[in-house]
Scaffold this motif. Structure first.
Motif, short mmCIF file in Angstrom:
data_model
loop_
_atom_site.label_atom_id
_atom_site.label_comp_id
_atom_site.label_asym_id
_atom_site.label_seq_id
_atom_site.Cartn_x
_atom_site.Cartn_y
_atom_site.Cartn_z
N ARG A 134 35.37 -48.62 3.39
CA ARG A 134 35.21 -47.46 4.26
C ARG A 134 36.40 -47.29 5.20
N VAL A 135 36.92 -48.38 5.71
CA VAL A 135 38.09 -48.28 6.57
C VAL A 135 39.32 -47.85 5.78
N VAL A 136 39.49 -48.42 4.59
CA VAL A 136 40.64 -48.05 3.74
C VAL A 136 40.63 -46.55 3.45
N HIS A 137 39.46 -45.97 3.21
CA HIS A 137 39.37 -44.56 2.82
C HIS A 137 39.23 -43.62 4.01
N ALA A 138 39.23 -44.13 5.23
CA ALA A 138 39.05 -43.29 6.40
C ALA A 138 40.27 -42.40 6.62
N ALA A 139 40.03 -41.19 7.10
CA ALA A 139 41.14 -40.26 7.40
C ALA A 139 42.07 -40.85 8.45
N GLU A 148 39.97 -59.09 7.50
CA GLU A 148 40.90 -58.10 6.95
C GLU A 148 40.52 -56.69 7.39
N THR A 149 39.23 -56.37 7.39
CA THR A 149 38.80 -55.04 7.83
C THR A 149 39.14 -54.81 9.28
N ALA A 150 38.92 -55.81 10.12
CA ALA A 150 39.28 -55.68 11.54
C ALA A 150 40.77 -55.44 11.70
N ALA A 151 41.57 -56.11 10.89
CA ALA A 151 43.02 -55.93 10.95
C ALA A 151 43.42 -54.54 10.47
N LEU A 152 42.81 -54.07 9.41
CA LEU A 152 43.11 -52.72 8.92
C LEU A 152 42.74 -51.66 9.95
N ALA A 153 41.72 -51.94 10.76
CA ALA A 153 41.23 -50.96 11.73
C ALA A 153 41.87 -51.10 13.10
N HIS A 154 42.61 -52.17 13.36
CA HIS A 154 42.95 -52.51 14.75
C HIS A 154 43.81 -51.46 15.45
N ARG A 171 23.18 -37.23 15.11
CA ARG A 171 24.42 -37.65 15.74
C ARG A 171 25.25 -38.49 14.78
N SER A 172 26.54 -38.26 14.78
CA SER A 172 27.43 -39.04 13.93
C SER A 172 27.50 -40.49 14.42
N VAL A 173 27.40 -41.42 13.47
CA VAL A 173 27.62 -42.84 13.79
C VAL A 173 28.86 -43.35 13.07
N GLY A 174 29.75 -42.42 12.73
CA GLY A 174 31.02 -42.81 12.13
C GLY A 174 30.85 -43.43 10.77
N LEU A 175 31.51 -44.56 10.55
CA LEU A 175 31.50 -45.22 9.24
C LEU A 175 30.28 -46.10 9.04
N ASN A 176 29.46 -46.27 10.08
CA ASN A 176 28.23 -47.07 9.98
C ASN A 176 28.51 -48.47 9.45
N LEU A 177 29.47 -49.13 10.06
CA LEU A 177 29.85 -50.48 9.65
C LEU A 177 28.81 -51.50 10.13
#
Length: 438
Positions: free
Chosen positions: A37-42, A91-97, A145-151
């Protein structure tokens, strides 16, 4: 016991429960899904056009926020696997940081912080949480309400580098790249995002960061301390064989290690220079010189991560190194060596006269862009922010929408939006945001 078994149901919980995927779909575990989900996020795609140190439009070689994030993710994944924590979460935290970084990097962050005091402030890490849990489009709750990527809770916790609000933050310290005192305080959640923050921190007392967040933070430090120096060398801004010791130590102390004395810093630099791959001649742009620089960066990353791995494993013997059960151990010598490298990049790249002048122009552009959008109201917003504008209860809420809009822009789109709004000549909007497009 597998690594998955170390994470309980609470760690895998999502704010909005999700039904099982189709039986014919590929089987992916919860944390693998988070990474995808993070990889594909705008917001991830936009990082390719956002400043790391030098603007992405200035050179094909230098790193932008996306390439930096990919390198941090690789370091974080390898380190997590080595110490026994979950590599997908780290890795996901790093991709999102860096997702919350506005145009022009920390310089844009500084400008937005000064323009948002009446709506809760601005901080890149708090903006990252806002993107992941609200602004990105993926999932909505029962109230619409939007909860974003719902991680998952564990992944969001790992993405929280500063688990406290602005009012709980310590005062700023150090200096900006133009030599002025820092004014941006570090925090990880805006007041109006507190609901999801309290949910993801369920069962955690105080400010303690989970181990996976500590891995992400260390990977970031390692990556930019090493790679910013590499970029500076290739750009012709610094020569590791000719360093101004006095100016360097002054920069290291004012930016990163205020308590370090000359003897400590001298010893750290001597140890770095003793590495076999440390250059003994100036960089000349040849293929052999490029290979030598790559070998140096590889050795430095291995040196720093290896020391942390050994120290952490020694300290966590018998205790599963996951979430809040353990801490990452960074030896003092490693911390100082990383600080020395960051100081080299700060002195020769970030404080260069041409860059300081450019940064001042960038901050002015961001300030003018915020005020132009504020004057235009919804007429100046992207469609995804119009609903937020209309849902805002007061001018502080609408100001936050404008800040969200500007923060979402890339360097180039910020310049283009500024030019377009400056030429439109719209009068200042009416109170309470009543101006509509057209």
């Amino acid at each position: 016991m597998s690594i998955e078994d170390l994470y309980d149901e609470a760690a895998r919980e999502r704010l909005v429960p999700e039904p099982p995927k189709r039986v014919d779909a590929p089987v992916r575990l919860a944390f693998e899904r988070d990474r995808a989900r993070v990889v594909h996020a705008a917001a991830s795609r936009r990082l390719a056009a956002k400043t790391q140190v030098v603007g992405p439009q200035t050179d094909d070689f230098v790193r932008n926020r996306l390439t930096h994030s990919l390198e941090v993710a690789q370091v974080a994944r390898d380190l997590a696997r080595a110490i026994g924590t979950h590599p997908d979460i780290a890795e996901t935290a790093a991709l999102a940081h860096d997702l919350g970084h506005p145009p022009f990097g920390h310089n844009g962050e500084r400008a937005l912080a000064g323009l948002s005091g009446d709506c809760g402030g601005f901080e890149g890490n708090a903006q990252t949480l806002r993107l992941l849990t609200r602004l990105e489009s993926k999932t909505f709750d029962a109230d619409g309400r939007s909860v974003g990527l719902n991680l998952t809770r564990a992944t969001l916790d790992a993405c929280t580098k500063y688990p406290w609000s602005r009012t709980e933050a310590s005062g700023p310290h150090g200096v900006h790249a133009d030599g002025t005192p820092r004014v941006v305080v570090k925090f990880g959640v805006y007041d109006d995002d507190r609901r999801v923050f309290d949910w993801l921190r369920t069962g955690v007392d105080g400010r303690r960061r989970c181990l996976e967040a500590q891995v992400m933070d260390l990977a970031d430090d390692v990556a930019y301390s090493v790679h910013d120096v590499e970029d500076g060398i290739v750009a012709g801004r610094l020569d590791l064989t000719r360093l101004d010791r006095d100016a360097l130590w002054e920069t290291v102390r004012s930016w990163y290690l205020p308590g370090a004395d000359d003897a400590t810093l001298d010893a750290a630099l001597a140890d770095l220079r003793a590495m076999e791959s440390w250059p003994v001649s100036a960089y000349d742009g040849s293929r052999r010189a490029l290979a030598a620089i790559k070998n140096l960066t590889s050795d430095l990353v291995g040196r720093f991560c290896g020391s942390v791995q050994q120290a952490t494993l020694a300290a966590t013997a018998g205790e599963p190194p996951v979430r809040h059960r353990a801490d990452l151990v960074v030896p003092t010598a490693t911390e100082v060596e990383i600080g020395v490298l960051k100081g080299i990049a700060a002195l020769y790249v970030m404080q260069a006269d041409d860059r300081v002048a450019l940064m001042e122009r960038q901050r002015q552009l961001v300030a003018e862009l915020v005020e132009a959008l504020w004057a235009h109201g919804v007429a100046g917003l992207d469609p995804v922010f119009v609903e937020d504008w209309h849902a805002a209860l007061d001018d502080a809420g609408r100001r936050r929408v404008v800040i969200d809009q500007v923060a979402s822009l890339t360097d180039a789109s910020a310049v283009a939006r500024h030019a377009a709004l400056a030429s439109s000549g719209v009068e200042r909007r009416a109170p309470r945001g009543d101006r509509d497009p057209g």
